[in-house]
Motif scaffolding. Structure first.
Motif, mmCIF file in Angstrom:
data_model
loop_
_atom_site.group_PDB
_atom_site.id
_atom_site.type_symbol
_atom_site.label_atom_id
_atom_site.label_comp_id
_atom_site.label_asym_id
_atom_site.label_seq_id
_atom_site.Cartn_x
_atom_site.Cartn_y
_atom_site.Cartn_z
ATOM 1 N N LEU A 30 14.061 29.565 37.436
ATOM 2 C CA LEU A 30 13.197 30.124 38.462
ATOM 3 C C LEU A 30 12.517 31.391 37.949
ATOM 4 N N SER A 31 11.298 31.623 38.384
ATOM 5 C CA SER A 31 10.574 32.836 38.005
ATOM 6 C C SER A 31 11.030 33.993 38.902
ATOM 7 N N ASN A 32 10.635 35.196 38.529
ATOM 8 C CA ASN A 32 11.002 36.365 39.333
ATOM 9 C C ASN A 32 10.505 36.271 40.775
ATOM 10 N N PRO A 33 9.244 35.865 41.013
ATOM 11 C CA PRO A 33 8.802 35.729 42.406
ATOM 12 C C PRO A 33 9.588 34.658 43.176
ATOM 13 N N GLU A 34 9.952 33.576 42.514
ATOM 14 C CA GLU A 34 10.745 32.532 43.187
ATOM 15 C C GLU A 34 12.143 33.037 43.531
ATOM 16 N N ILE A 35 12.751 33.770 42.607
ATOM 17 C CA ILE A 35 14.069 34.343 42.869
ATOM 18 C C ILE A 35 13.969 35.344 44.017
ATOM 19 N N ALA A 36 12.931 36.164 43.990
ATOM 20 C CA ALA A 36 12.736 37.170 45.036
ATOM 21 C C ALA A 36 12.600 36.520 46.405
ATOM 22 N N THR A 37 11.878 35.425 46.471
ATOM 23 C CA THR A 37 11.695 34.723 47.740
ATOM 24 C C THR A 37 13.022 34.181 48.251
ATOM 25 N N ARG A 38 13.786 33.575 47.390
ATOM 26 C CA ARG A 38 15.075 33.003 47.806
ATOM 27 C C ARG A 38 16.061 34.053 48.280
ATOM 28 N N LEU A 39 16.050 35.220 47.646
ATOM 29 C CA LEU A 39 17.051 36.242 47.957
ATOM 30 C C LEU A 39 16.513 37.355 48.863
ATOM 31 N N PHE A 40 15.285 37.193 49.347
ATOM 32 C CA PHE A 40 14.653 38.184 50.224
ATOM 33 C C PHE A 40 14.604 39.561 49.559
ATOM 34 N N LEU A 41 14.144 39.568 48.312
ATOM 35 C CA LEU A 41 13.986 40.797 47.535
ATOM 36 C C LEU A 41 12.549 40.882 47.042
ATOM 37 N N SER A 42 12.200 42.001 46.477
ATOM 38 C CA SER A 42 10.886 42.101 45.852
ATOM 39 C C SER A 42 10.998 41.627 44.403
ATOM 40 N N PRO A 43 9.921 41.116 43.826
ATOM 41 C CA PRO A 43 9.966 40.708 42.415
ATOM 42 C C PRO A 43 10.347 41.870 41.499
ATOM 43 N N ARG A 44 9.970 43.076 41.882
ATOM 44 C CA ARG A 44 10.320 44.259 41.080
ATOM 45 C C ARG A 44 11.835 44.490 41.076
ATOM 46 N N THR A 45 12.489 44.273 42.200
ATOM 47 C CA THR A 45 13.945 44.405 42.280
ATOM 48 C C THR A 45 14.618 43.351 41.412
ATOM 49 N N VAL A 46 14.087 42.148 41.436
ATOM 50 C CA VAL A 46 14.623 41.075 40.592
ATOM 51 C C VAL A 46 14.478 41.459 39.124
ATOM 52 N N GLN A 47 13.326 41.990 38.758
ATOM 53 C CA GLN A 47 13.090 42.412 37.378
ATOM 54 C C GLN A 47 14.089 43.496 36.976
ATOM 55 N N TYR A 48 14.357 44.441 37.860
ATOM 56 C CA TYR A 48 15.308 45.518 37.588
ATOM 57 C C TYR A 48 16.708 44.949 37.327
ATOM 58 N N HIS A 49 17.154 44.066 38.207
ATOM 59 C CA HIS A 49 18.492 43.485 38.054
ATOM 60 C C HIS A 49 18.580 42.616 36.800
ATOM 61 N N LEU A 50 17.527 41.880 36.492
ATOM 62 C CA LEU A 50 17.545 41.071 35.267
ATOM 63 C C LEU A 50 17.638 41.956 34.026
ATOM 64 N N GLY A 51 16.985 43.093 34.057
ATOM 65 C CA GLY A 51 17.103 44.029 32.940
ATOM 66 C C GLY A 51 18.530 44.487 32.742
ATOM 67 N N LYS A 52 19.227 44.760 33.843
ATOM 68 C CA LYS A 52 20.626 45.163 33.753
ATOM 69 C C LYS A 52 21.499 44.015 33.256
ATOM 70 N N VAL A 53 21.204 42.802 33.716
ATOM 71 C CA VAL A 53 21.958 41.626 33.277
ATOM 72 C C VAL A 53 21.771 41.413 31.777
ATOM 73 N N PHE A 54 20.531 41.501 31.315
ATOM 74 C CA PHE A 54 20.248 41.309 29.899
ATOM 75 C C PHE A 54 21.008 42.331 29.062
ATOM 76 N N ALA A 55 21.055 43.578 29.522
ATOM 77 C CA ALA A 55 21.764 44.625 28.779
ATOM 78 C C ALA A 55 23.269 44.374 28.775
ATOM 79 N N LYS A 56 23.823 43.990 29.914
ATOM 80 C CA LYS A 56 25.262 43.762 30.000
ATOM 81 C C LYS A 56 25.697 42.573 29.159
ATOM 82 N N LEU A 57 24.875 41.515 29.139
ATOM 83 C CA LEU A 57 25.238 40.309 28.397
ATOM 84 C C LEU A 57 24.685 40.308 26.974
#
Length: 141
Positions: free
Chosen positions: A85-112
């Motif tokens: 799923l793209s960031n906008p699709e994830i944002a829609t499913r989780l009721f978040l903004s695409p920017r918030t999704v991008q922020y969390h993905l950045g943290k996930v990428f760093a942690k993993l």
């Protein structure tokens, strides 16, 4: 006794490095880092890693199991991103903004310690339940 032994290797390695005996220091610091990682003393293991790098050695990142676990939100976002799923699709499913999704993905990428969604799907493939795959509803364009 293991924590004291690991700290002794760390302190001796630090002392050797300051005495400009880099080869000997790297050996002690590698041993210290391995012991500290095995024990779970992360702060000291990071200190050993930094000293090892300063002594001219190489230090690999810790294994995924030794890293900080993902938060619930990060896990949801990582799972959806791994499924394509793209960031906008994830944002829609989780009721978040695409920017918030991008922020969390950045943290996930760093942690993993991954740099792409393809790597993310490989890292998470062993951690995800195959029956929990989300249903895709993509419109035909």
């Amino acid at each position: 006794m293991r924590p004291e032994l690991a700290r002794a290797h760390l302190l001796y390695g630090e002392w050797l490095r300051r005495q400009r005996r880099s080869v000997d220091a790297r050996e002690q610091l590698r041993t210290a880092r391995q012991l500290l990682d095995a024990i779970g003393m992360e702060a000291f293991a990071d200190r050993a890693r930094r000293e090892l790098l300063a002594a001219g050695g190489t230090a690999r990142r810790r294994a995924v199991s030794a890293r900080v676990e993902l938060t619930a939100q990060e896990t949801q976002i990582a799972r959806l991103a791994a499924y394509g799923l793209s960031n906008p699709e994830i944002a829609t499913r989780l009721f978040l903004s695409p920017r918030t999704v991008q922020y969390h993905l950045g943290k996930v990428f760093a942690k993993l310690d991954v740099t792409s969604r393809n790597q993310l799907s490989h890292v998470l493939s062993g951690r995800l339940d195959p029956t929990s795959r989300p249903a895709f509803r993509r419109s035909c364009r």
